[in-house]
Design an enzyme around this catalytic site. Structure first.
Site, PDB file in Angstrom:
ATOM      1  CD  GLU A 166      14.925  44.197   9.290  1.00 39.79           C
ATOM      2  OE1 GLU A 166      15.806  44.880   9.882  1.00 39.79           O
ATOM      3  OE2 GLU A 166      14.805  44.175   8.056  1.00 39.79           O
ATOM      4  CD  GLU A 311      13.225  51.668   6.331  1.00 34.49           C
ATOM      5  OE1 GLU A 311      12.255  52.030   5.646  1.00 34.49           O
ATOM      6  OE2 GLU A 311      14.206  52.400   6.534  1.00 34.49           O
TER       7      GLU A 311
END
Lengths: 348, 348
Positions: A166, A311
């Site tokens: 994310e 991420e």
């Protein structure tokens, strides 16, 4: 419960040219992939990481070290190939899919038209969870659907394993609030420094999370996971939870990233207990509270590299370990095939 | 000490599009590779693992779960590509070199003539270290030279990083004796189950190691690392120590495998303190005592996957992590190049 696949994989490992159990967690990891995929010949060949990005109204409270614009800027960086997740995905031979599930602001057309970019905006960021529900239950369902869709795509494309990651400035406040609510963990044990805030911002962040949890507890006397997810979650967290729910339905293994992704897993576990069986926890992050929640979830993370980037970077490093485990199970010789003597029978 | 390379790499990391320090150990690992290679652009492209194999006279004492013949049989398995190290090396894009530094028995000509197989026998196994010196100081020097040669070959071939591994039934007794001697660790804390021995054999192994350390301490009043290595070491342990010494001389990073390889590193550190700077410890093994000796060495292993197989398997899993670290340092975009906003200046 007797599971023939579990037993078949155990037997397979024990015929391999190595002392019994000596591959440690690689043996149990391959076994779990096999259990999920429903085969004693598990595969981790086609790999994909789905990164969900969204903005958070709570950034208005000054809880982050970075300005909100960074969510959008970093997604552009993903598309240019310059972020950590790009480098690690490339190293690991892992496909990347980026889903805008609610970033504030728009992208250039070269990004919007990129084949691995999904424009699934539920809104221009959530509302401020310190003051009001972050999203409606309908918006939450819409965000979850963006995640479910990715699981279906991956399944359609023959992907063997999906990592989740994310990007969303402000999302460690949302994740901390979810954990505090789900597990009744005191706010000071679960609110961390995120991307690197100082003492003053940390105190502010704690107060904001405390406020959000209190406000919501007052409104909702009965605990309902989807209500919580809507009230104090984020679009990207809901999307990851949706992906996990659908992946469980499709018997696909999911590799969870760090602190924020773990919040999505925790929500998914509450919504659908069967999701527990498909999740691997890639790493333990240095974000305050990650250890506590991993313990509560009974999770045993694969790596501890003191990372806290998000991420999907932890997932990108753990997927090759899972791949190695399945390749060992598939390709190692047996005592018989290699003509290697087995253990000396003991008198004891 | 001010080191311009260290500073240059720190600065480089801090310009990358990520919160400062958020890549955790990946940042420090890449920095250490750079310090060793003498550049702020460290590389882990060409990778090799050297596996040293030899037999041990101490197997006559019945200290192992597997018969001695397995050393030779497993080396044949390495050459056929069926062992765990073959699968992991292939996965990681890592070259393998196998060195027979003293296996009891001979190989078929297809093995002897294989380009990556080195016939460097110092003897047909060491003598029984419980009763007499395992080798002479000259034999020890010859075994070390077999390791130094591999470091030189790797350097000549443009290898960026060398992993070490071993095969030798009986060698966990030798490694335990070395640790007991070097660090004055009580035998019961350092003698483990190796490839999987039962209680009775464990008691026998402890008694053998105690005997070896006592015998040697009586003969040699003054501690000299090379004498110890000869008296209670193994050919493959001496060879790995030699490789480390030469690699330090050539500024090449070395990735140490598990319990046995760590004994070689401990010996190398005693012989040449500069070797400390070039060694990475790939993983913590479940072999009893590995944690204790890693602590004594101040080593911080990269992985904990509960493995205890040897062969270089831990090194083969850690090398891709080091590779990922250096690639991130080389390839990630900077805040400036990616147009990403940096941290909000704080009033504090």
């Amino acid at each position: 419960m007797h599971c023939p696949i579990t037993q078949a994989i155990r037997d397979k490992w024990n015929r391999k040219t190595k002392p019994e159990g000596s591959l440690g967690r690689l043996e149990s990891l391959a076994r779990r992939v096999g259990q999920i995929q429903g085969t004693d010949n598990p595969q981790v060949r086609e790999k994909r990481i789905c990164v969900f990005a969204a903005d958070h109204g709570v950034t208005a409270e000054g809880v982050s070290a970075f300005p909100k614009a960074v969510t959008r800027e970093m997604v552009a960086n993903f598309q240019s190939g310059g972020a950590a997740i790009n480098v690690l995905a490339k190293e690991g031979g892992i496909d990347l899919a980026i889903v805008d599930v609610g970033i504030d602001g728009d992208f250039d057309s070269w990004i919007k038209n990129s084949p691995k970019f999904y424009h699934r905006k539920v809104g221009e960021g959530t509302r401020n969870l310190a003051k009001e529900p972050a999203m409606t239950v309908n918006e939450c369902a819409q965000a979850m659907e963006a995640g479910r869709e990715q699981a279906r795509h991956a399944n359609r494309d023959g992907v063997d394993i999906i990592g989740i990651g994310e990007m969303g400035i402000g999302n460690s406040s949302s994740a901390a609030a979810l954990f505090a609510a789900l597990f009744s963990i005191p706010v000071q044990e679960i609110v961390g420094r995120g991307t690197g805030i100082d003492e003053a911002i940390l105190a502010q962040k704690q107060s904001v999370v405390r406020q959000a949890v209190a406000r919501h507890s007052e409104v909702n006397q009965v605990f309902l996971p989807q209500t919580w997810l809507a009230e104090i979650g984020g679009f990207e967290i809901a999307a990851m939870a949706g992906l996990i729910v659908e992946a469980a339905h499709l018997n696909m293994p999911v590799v969870v990233d760090g602190f924020i992704s773990t919040a999505a897993a925790a929500a998914a576990f509450e919504l659908t207990p069967e999701t527990r069986a498909v999740c691997f926890f890639s790493h333990i992050s240095t974000e305050t509270g990650h250890r506590v929640v991993l313990d509560r979830l009974g999770a045993d993370p694969i790596l501890d590299l003191e990372m806290r980037l998000g991420e999907g970077t932890g997932a990108a490093l753990a997927i090759p370990i899972l791949q190695a485990a399945t390749r060992l199970l598939a390709d190692m010789a047996t005592f018989e095939s290699a003509g290697v003597s087995n253990i000396i029978p003991s008198g004891n």
